[in-house]
Design an enzyme around this catalytic site. Structure first.
Site, PDB file in Angstrom:
ATOM      1  N   HIS A  86       0.812   3.021   5.890  1.00  0.00           N
ATOM      2  CA  HIS A  86       1.813   3.016   4.829  1.00  0.00           C
ATOM      3  C   HIS A  86       2.111   1.586   4.386  1.00  0.00           C
ATOM      4  CE1 HIS A  86       4.850   4.705   2.328  1.00  0.00           C
ATOM      5  NE2 HIS A  86       5.890   4.325   3.047  1.00  0.00           N
ATOM      6  N   ASN A 134      11.290   1.098   0.961  1.00  0.00           N
ATOM      7  CA  ASN A 134      10.281   2.152   0.947  1.00  0.00           C
ATOM      8  C   ASN A 134      10.116   2.676  -0.477  1.00  0.00           C
ATOM      9  OD1 ASN A 134       8.399   3.973   1.904  1.00  0.00           O
ATOM     10  ND2 ASN A 134       9.768   4.985   3.330  1.00  0.00           N
TER      11      ASN A 134
END
Length: 332
Positions: A279, A299
């Protein structure tokens, strides 16, 4: 329990529309309240029952973890967020997308030792755009890339411009769109083509469907001339970069269920890998919270996840989740 905090105030809701197999379950009212909070609807009864069973399994994990948090055995707590009806494997497949890549160019710059503050949050200096949402497209790498360039463009020009992730998803053929990509490769594409603004090229791939490149004729909003890779695994060098330069693109292991349901506190996951990363996110600061050093990370899962879209990740705990394994900052 932190579960009730995550669900919000529960109000009596009619169970008339709930399938009978769910209505008879002791958790039916909680599930109904959760669906109401996140506007969840399912196409068929079979799908709703299947999602309810996944939701119950996740509820057990969340409650068990939060019991440990209440006893002081964990530094962070979990919540039944918008992703609580997803299995962890399908969640990871949809919401991550970082791919390791050998850096294909030797950068012209090398990181230098810097005197940096004890803590910093680049939002306070106007270097960070609002939290975005990649949807079910594995395009995290593009959001990490634009986030770093947005910060350095602000540093160079005094203007914060939200840059286009869709440009990278649709036009950067050296990466893989919704099937994943890498930040340094994306920067190399933008070196040659320039960055288009979010306003001129908005994000449309949230459902996982990628169209053709539409960059032709659009104005260039920002440029980038390269990137500086930070020595792998060195959290002190990452601190020098984040504290002295600005937001940095980082890759992490986000595959654990605890990351899926993170809701607050300083995230430390002993099951995390420092090498198998999946990620791409953006380190925008660091500090100390209740005695625990943390990285402040932006994020790309919307504001309903974590701390309004952010997470405090453990710092100085042996590179937990690989946050310093593959990191860089762009040169504008």
């Amino acid at each position: 329990m932190k579960l009730l905090f995550a669900l919000g105030v529960l109000v009596p809701l009619s169970l008339a529309a709930v399938p009978l197999s769910i209505e008879r379950d002791e958790h039916a009212e909680l599930f109904t309240a959760w669906k109401h909070k996140y506007n969840k609807e399912y196409d068929t009864v079979a799908e709703e029952v299947a999602r309810f069973n996944i939701w119950k399994d996740n509820l057990e994990l969340v409650m068990s973890h939060n019991a440990r948090y209440d006893l002081g055995l964990e530094t962070f707590f979990l919540g039944m967020n918008i992703f609580a009806d997803m299995r962890n494997d399908e969640f990871v497949a949809q919401k991550t997308g970082y791919r390791t890549s050998v850096k294909s160019r030797v950068p012209d710059h090398t990181p230098m030792a810097r005197s940096v503050p004890a803590s910093i949050d680049w939002r306070d200096y106007g270097y960070v755009t609002g939290v975005k949402d990649q949807g079910s497209c594995g395009s995290c790498w593009s959001f990490s890339t634009t986030g770093g360039i947005e910060g350095q463009h602000m540093n160079a020009t005094g203007t914060l411009v939200s840059l286009s992730e869709e440009q990278l998803v649709e036009c950067d053929t050296t990466n893989y769109g919704c099937n994943g990509g890498n930040m340094n490769v994306a920067i190399e594409y933008l070196e040659d083509h320039g960055c288009i603004s979010e306003a001129d090229y908005p994000y449309t791939s949230g459902e996982g469907e990628v169209g053709s490149c539409k960059a032709a004729g659009k104005d260039i909003a920002a440029t980038v001339s390269g990137y500086v890779p930070i020595p792998s695994g060195n959290e002190e060098k990452l601190k020098e970069a984040v504290g002295g330069v600005g937001p940095c693109s980082v890759a992490i292991d986000a595959s654990n269920y605890s990351f899926q349901f993170y809701s607050g506190g300083v995230y430390y996951e002993p099951s995390c890998s420092s090498y198998f990363l999946d990620h791409g996110v953006l380190a925008i600061g660091y500090g100390n919270y209740q005695g625990s050093d943390y990285w402040l990370v932006k994020n790309s899962w919307g504001t309903s996840w974590g701390l309004d879209g952010y997470i405090m990740m453990s710092r100085n705990r042996n590179n937990n989740c690989g946050i310093a394994t593959d990191s860089l900052y762009p040169v504008v």
